[in-house]
Design a protein around this motif. Structure first.
Motif, PDB file in Angstrom:
ATOM      1  N   ARG A   1       0.826  -1.214   0.000  1.00  0.00           N
ATOM      2  CA  ARG A   1       0.000   0.000   0.000  1.00  0.00           C
ATOM      3  C   ARG A   1       0.859   1.263   0.000  1.00  0.00           C
ATOM      4  N   LYS A   2       2.103   1.162   0.501  1.00  0.00           N
ATOM      5  CA  LYS A   2       3.007   2.314   0.460  1.00  0.00           C
ATOM      6  C   LYS A   2       3.652   2.471  -0.920  1.00  0.00           C
TER       7      LYS A   2
ATOM      8  N   ASP B   1      -4.039   5.034  -1.843  1.00  0.00           N
ATOM      9  CA  ASP B   1      -3.986   4.052  -0.772  1.00  0.00           C
ATOM     10  C   ASP B   1      -5.376   3.457  -0.539  1.00  0.00           C
TER      11      ASP B   1
END
Length: 108
Positions: free
Chosen positions: A61-62, A74
């Motif tokens: 997600r980063k 995100d």
């Protein structure tokens, strides 16, 4: 006469296009495929390479917003179908391999 290997375009080891099982809806737009490109070292900041290679969801997600086209948020990644997220994780994991190792994996 060309063999199939000669006529096929060379594989670009720096990007991967993924067709999504479940499209991402953004307003009135439906995103059905995304392209991931190999991240630079700076785009991996704040993420453990071990976690990324293990396809850790928080690490993905980063990194994914930094390397996707169209750029995913995100929140969009958090709502992805797990099968699509897994495909993204496999692509990102393969980007961490040396080019020669990726080529060998494709041949095997």
């Amino acid at each position: 006469m060309k063999t199939p290997e000669q006529s096929a375009p060379a594989k670009n080891f720096n990007e991967e296009t993924i067709t999504l099982d479940t499209p991402i809806i953004r307003g009135e737009t439906s995103i059905t495929s995304i392209t991931l490109r190999k991240p630079t070292s700076g785009e991996l900041r704040g993420v453990s390479l071990v976690d990324l290679a293990s396809m850790d969801v928080l690490s993905l997600r980063k990194v994914l917003p930094r390397i996707t086209t169209p750029t995913l948020t995100d929140i969009e990644i958090g709502r992805m179908d797990p099968a699509d997220l897994l495909q993204c994780g496999v692509a990102v994991g393969s980007f961490l391999l040396k080019k020669s190792d990726r080529e060998a994996a494709l041949i095997a």
